[in-house]
Design a protein around this motif. Structure first.
Motif, PDB file in Angstrom:
ATOM      1  N   LEU A  63       0.815  -1.213   0.000  1.00 45.98           N
ATOM      2  CA  LEU A  63       0.000   0.000   0.000  1.00 45.98           C
ATOM      3  C   LEU A  63       0.850   1.265   0.000  1.00 45.98           C
ATOM      4  O   LEU A  63       0.418   2.309  -0.477  1.00 45.98           O
ATOM      5  N   SER A  64       2.060   1.178   0.545  1.00 46.42           N
ATOM      6  CA  SER A  64       2.927   2.357   0.654  1.00 46.42           C
ATOM      7  C   SER A  64       3.879   2.412  -0.535  1.00 46.42           C
ATOM      8  O   SER A  64       4.972   1.856  -0.499  1.00 46.42           O
ATOM      9  N   SER A  69      -0.479   5.620  -5.062  1.00 45.29           N
ATOM     10  CA  SER A  69      -0.558   4.784  -3.866  1.00 45.29           C
ATOM     11  C   SER A  69      -0.992   3.367  -4.215  1.00 45.29           C
ATOM     12  O   SER A  69      -1.514   3.102  -5.307  1.00 45.29           O
ATOM     13  N   GLY A  70      -0.786   2.456  -3.262  1.00 44.44           N
ATOM     14  CA  GLY A  70      -1.224   1.089  -3.471  1.00 44.44           C
ATOM     15  C   GLY A  70      -2.724   0.995  -3.669  1.00 44.44           C
ATOM     16  O   GLY A  70      -3.210   0.215  -4.497  1.00 44.44           O
ATOM     17  N   LEU A  71      -3.487   1.788  -2.919  1.00 50.45           N
ATOM     18  CA  LEU A  71      -4.944   1.776  -3.072  1.00 50.45           C
ATOM     19  C   LEU A  71      -5.354   2.239  -4.463  1.00 50.45           C
ATOM     20  O   LEU A  71      -6.253   1.662  -5.083  1.00 50.45           O
ATOM     21  N   SER A  90       1.147  -5.820   3.264  1.00 49.16           N
ATOM     22  CA  SER A  90       1.397  -4.506   3.846  1.00 49.16           C
ATOM     23  C   SER A  90       1.915  -4.598   5.269  1.00 49.16           C
ATOM     24  O   SER A  90       1.653  -5.567   5.986  1.00 49.16           O
ATOM     25  N   MET A  91       2.647  -3.560   5.677  1.00 44.62           N
ATOM     26  CA  MET A  91       3.102  -3.464   7.059  1.00 44.62           C
ATOM     27  C   MET A  91       1.965  -3.041   7.979  1.00 44.62           C
ATOM     28  O   MET A  91       2.075  -3.131   9.198  1.00 44.62           O
ATOM     29  N   HIS A  92       0.849  -2.580   7.420  1.00 46.51           N
ATOM     30  CA  HIS A  92      -0.244  -2.035   8.224  1.00 46.51           C
ATOM     31  C   HIS A  92      -1.182  -3.136   8.706  1.00 46.51           C
ATOM     32  O   HIS A  92      -1.906  -3.739   7.917  1.00 46.51           O
ATOM     33  N   VAL A 218       4.268   5.129   9.967  1.00 50.28           N
ATOM     34  CA  VAL A 218       5.071   4.563   8.893  1.00 50.28           C
ATOM     35  C   VAL A 218       6.477   4.379   9.417  1.00 50.28           C
ATOM     36  O   VAL A 218       7.024   5.270  10.061  1.00 50.28           O
ATOM     37  N   GLU A 219       7.075   3.223   9.151  1.00 52.45           N
ATOM     38  CA  GLU A 219       8.434   2.985   9.603  1.00 52.45           C
ATOM     39  C   GLU A 219       9.393   3.914   8.887  1.00 52.45           C
ATOM     40  O   GLU A 219       9.194   4.297   7.748  1.00 52.45           O
TER      41      GLU A 219
END
Length: 231
Positions: A63-64, A69-71, A90-92, A218-219
């Motif tokens: 997504l990032s 964007s991924g979306l 995703s990381m989310h 976000v990392e």
């Protein structure tokens, strides 16, 4: 409607801007299926360009992504290549991201901390025409859909506003967010004002705290620096 495929014969496209992530995923996928051919793209635009000439059965998307964007990529692929399966990695691990991904056209959502075996299960499920959600997310997604879990305030944000909020939580300047999203600084500033109004949070610090509390962080180095400033 997503085409169904025999899981031993797949053309997979990984879309992630981190080369090390793409390489790791490629190794897992190629080791699992003798006839799984894996291609890579570092951005949404590159992915769409590749799909004009490359037969793709499944897109695994983060997504990032920089730029598109991924979306947005999911929406484009769903509209322009309706037979292609879409799986988010995703990381989310926040249910709002999963819900938005499914609304955009994804058929699966797996978090990056999942084991390789779960990723392979998700791939097979999606290409066979089913859906898949990571176990650590499934219950929360169902609870929110059924109303058993109260929806957080940021559910009222648009996809673009959520992207801007994530950038703010990451400690990005408005100019950086504008550059990443290919929008003007004025447009980003307008989005920020709308976010503050919708969330009833008057300051940047309060937006960051809200984002951290709701798993929107976000990392990255800039994020860590901003967290130290807020706390």
């Amino acid at each position: 409607m997503t085409r169904t495929h025999h899981p031993t014969e797949l053309q997979i496209l990984i879309v992630d801007d981190h080369a090390i992530v793409r390489e790791g995923l490629k190794r897992i996928l190629e080791a699992a299926g003798r006839r799984w051919v894996v291609a890579e793209a570092a951005s949404g635009m590159q992915a769409l360009e590749m799909m004009q000439t490359l037969r793709v059965d499944l897109v695994i998307v983060d997504l990032s992504l920089p730029g598109m964007s991924g979306l947005e990529l999911i929406k484009r692929v769903h509209a322009e290549f309706p037979g292609v399966g879409l799986l988010v990695l995703s990381m989310h691990a926040e249910e709002q991201y999963a819900l938005r991904a499914f609304q955009a056209g994804a058929k699966g959502y797996v978090t990056k901390d999942s084991a390789g075996a779960e990723l392979l299960t998700a791939v097979r499920r999606v290409v066979e025409g089913g859906t898949y959600v990571s176990a650590n997310l499934a219950e929360r997604v169902v609870m929110q859909i059924t109303g058993a879990r109260r929806a957080p305030r940021h559910t009222q944000l648009s996809d673009r506003e959520l992207e801007v909020l994530r950038g703010i939580v990451a400690g990005q300047r408005l100019t950086d967010i504008a550059s990443d999203l290919h929008l003007s600084v004025k447009t980003i500033s307008t989005h920020k004002s709308r976010i503050q109004e919708k969330l009833e949070l008057p300051t940047t610090a309060s937006l960051i705290r809200y984002g951290l509390e709701h798993g929107l962080a976000v990392e990255g180095e800039r994020h860590l620096e901003r967290v130290r400033e807020v706390h």
